[in-house]
Design an enzyme around this catalytic site. Sequence first.
Site, PDB file in Angstrom:
ATOM      1  N   SER A 262      27.169 -70.735 -18.925  1.00 36.38           N
ATOM      2  CA  SER A 262      27.674 -69.942 -20.083  1.00 36.38           C
ATOM      3  C   SER A 262      26.801 -69.936 -20.977  1.00 36.38           C
ATOM      4  O   SER A 262      25.528 -69.880 -21.127  1.00 36.38           O
ATOM      5  CB  SER A 262      28.558 -71.039 -20.361  1.00 36.38           C
ATOM      6  OG  SER A 262      28.185 -72.141 -20.990  1.00 36.38           O
ATOM      7  N   LYS A 263      27.091 -69.223 -22.011  1.00 37.94           N
ATOM      8  CA  LYS A 263      26.959 -68.964 -23.067  1.00 37.94           C
ATOM      9  C   LYS A 263      25.664 -70.064 -24.103  1.00 37.94           C
ATOM     10  O   LYS A 263      25.259 -70.493 -24.562  1.00 37.94           O
ATOM     11  CB  LYS A 263      27.383 -67.653 -24.058  1.00 37.94           C
ATOM     12  CG  LYS A 263      26.637 -67.490 -25.447  1.00 37.94           C
ATOM     13  CD  LYS A 263      27.135 -66.568 -26.168  1.00 37.94           C
ATOM     14  CE  LYS A 263      27.467 -66.807 -27.658  1.00 37.94           C
ATOM     15  NZ  LYS A 263      26.336 -67.823 -28.534  1.00 37.94           N
ATOM     16  N   ARG A 264      26.777 -71.269 -24.016  1.00 37.92           N
ATOM     17  CA  ARG A 264      26.515 -72.914 -24.319  1.00 37.92           C
ATOM     18  C   ARG A 264      25.181 -73.037 -24.083  1.00 37.92           C
ATOM     19  O   ARG A 264      24.905 -74.072 -24.125  1.00 37.92           O
ATOM     20  CB  ARG A 264      28.061 -73.835 -24.572  1.00 37.92           C
ATOM     21  CG  ARG A 264      29.090 -73.031 -25.370  1.00 37.92           C
ATOM     22  CD  ARG A 264      29.971 -73.954 -25.781  1.00 37.92           C
ATOM     23  NE  ARG A 264      29.949 -75.166 -25.112  1.00 37.92           N
ATOM     24  CZ  ARG A 264      30.388 -76.666 -24.920  1.00 37.92           C
ATOM     25  NH1 ARG A 264      31.628 -76.389 -24.693  1.00 37.92           N
ATOM     26  NH2 ARG A 264      30.459 -77.690 -25.329  1.00 37.92           N
ATOM     27  N   GLY A 266      22.846 -71.304 -22.037  1.00 34.40           N
ATOM     28  CA  GLY A 266      21.963 -70.893 -23.464  1.00 34.40           C
ATOM     29  C   GLY A 266      22.051 -71.647 -24.264  1.00 34.40           C
ATOM     30  O   GLY A 266      20.098 -71.461 -25.013  1.00 34.40           O
ATOM     31  N   ASP A 267      22.469 -71.519 -25.047  1.00 28.97           N
ATOM     32  CA  ASP A 267      22.151 -72.230 -26.564  1.00 28.97           C
ATOM     33  C   ASP A 267      21.720 -73.787 -26.759  1.00 28.97           C
ATOM     34  O   ASP A 267      20.417 -73.925 -27.967  1.00 28.97           O
ATOM     35  CB  ASP A 267      23.595 -72.304 -27.408  1.00 28.97           C
ATOM     36  CG  ASP A 267      24.349 -70.792 -27.608  1.00 28.97           C
ATOM     37  OD1 ASP A 267      23.166 -69.856 -27.457  1.00 28.97           O
ATOM     38  OD2 ASP A 267      25.243 -70.404 -27.994  1.00 28.97           O
TER      39      ASP A 267
END
Length: 504
Positions: A262-264, A266-267
């Site tokens: 998920s994008k999280r 990556g963050d």
Amino acid sequence: MSRPIRVRFAPSPTGPLHIGGVRTALFNYLFAKKHGGVFYLRVEDTDQNRFVPGAEAYILEALEWLGIAPDETVGKNEKFGPYRQSERKHLYKEYADQLIQSGWAYYAFDSAEDLDQLRKNEEEQGKTFIYNHGNREQLDNSLTNSAEKTAQRIANGEEYVIRFKTPVNEILHLNDMIRGEVKFDTNLLDDKVLFKGDGMPTYHLANIVDDHLMETSHVIRGEEWLPSMPLHVLLYRAFNWEAPEFAHLPLILKPVGNGKLSKRDGDKLGFPVFPLEWKDPSSGEISSGYREKGFLPEAVINFLALLGWSSGTDQELFTLDELVNSFDLGRVHKAGAKFDPEKNKWFNHQYFQRADDTKLAHQLSHVLVEKGINKPIEFVTEVVRLVKERATFASELWDLSEFFFLAPTSYDEKAAKNWKPETAELMEKLIGILENTLDFSTENVENTVKTWMTENEIGMGKIMQPLRLSLVGSLKGPHLFDIISMIGKEETITRIRKAIASLK
Ligand code: GLU
């Protein structure tokens, strides 16, 4: 009968394209090219509530950057156009009507409030509400209203949806090109809405109608669509159309732990999950992209190809052409593929080494211009050639090469401690040797200095370390005599003098 290969990537423009979506596009592209077929892109934008401005352009730009642009899409070879579903609106109602006529679909008048209430009631009993064969004969639809009453209510402008009438008591044995046989019990399916009150088709209807009209031979998409497969196959049956082959690609998993990337993730771990940088038009939030992080498109293609596919050999580096040649849907795995940001960097390092030096030199020149440094491109290209093996990204070139352009302004403290009392004297002698050297090619300076050291029995470390410190400011950098040759006699001597004065 085998039909011409036509595959599609069918994103919904609801935001930036997730890296998993890019992998789906890539596998479609590879499959099409491998079989001499067509790869087209259809924009599935029927859900007006989720439409995000700029997302469509973003998707096309991302594929363009990666070198996997579709053969047909909005504004390009529109043989089966329009390629935007919102521009095909007028088309779908007729197909929904067709299903009503043939008894494969029915009108449903149940209000959102009624359905919510039913859902709540079921939940209270620990059950889930499904609109299907189990209750459709008790709900407010054209199966329970007479034909006249139904016609009347529609004529009165009452809101309705069109639902699929899922057949009962059937086990579907379907074939997935990756998973093999997959079974579905039709009694467990719900009667999905095909057409909505706002006059728009749902994803399911539009997707099947368009895949048919656009002559799609294979549907290659993410695993999250596998549960839709039985409905889709039943829709083909209902229309009496030949269904395409299906292949559902494995999930892309988080680098650590379980679950979908998920994008999280990556963050949290500091890597992009989008191909290009994206600025959210409503919040202004910026999400990083592989392109802006300095990844080369070849590297991104390569690491994506290996997410869920393997060639069956040890080969890891594949150009796009090689991928086209070796790609085989039969070698796509069922199991999810772990995303590995460190390995992605390794791929970039590999392609960075193969990148054209002049091209990289132009990138480095931009940095030089910003710093007010003016050097001929041939010089910058040579610098790139000397330092690139240490770099993974173009953005690292300046740090690795600064000393080719500027004299050090400070000296690494730890290295400076090795500057012995006798060092200055040795350096003075070295200056004398260099002053008398006419040919400043790498080989000649190296020979001259080393001969002098041998003849005078001066140990390597006594000269080489202080010399590097004088020229670079620290003990890093490529072959010392390459640096000397590049910056030239005058600059070399000036830097040594400065070091002698500073490092007493
Ligand atoms: N519009 C769907 C999506 O956003 C397409 C799914 C499919 O390929 O059928 O992924």
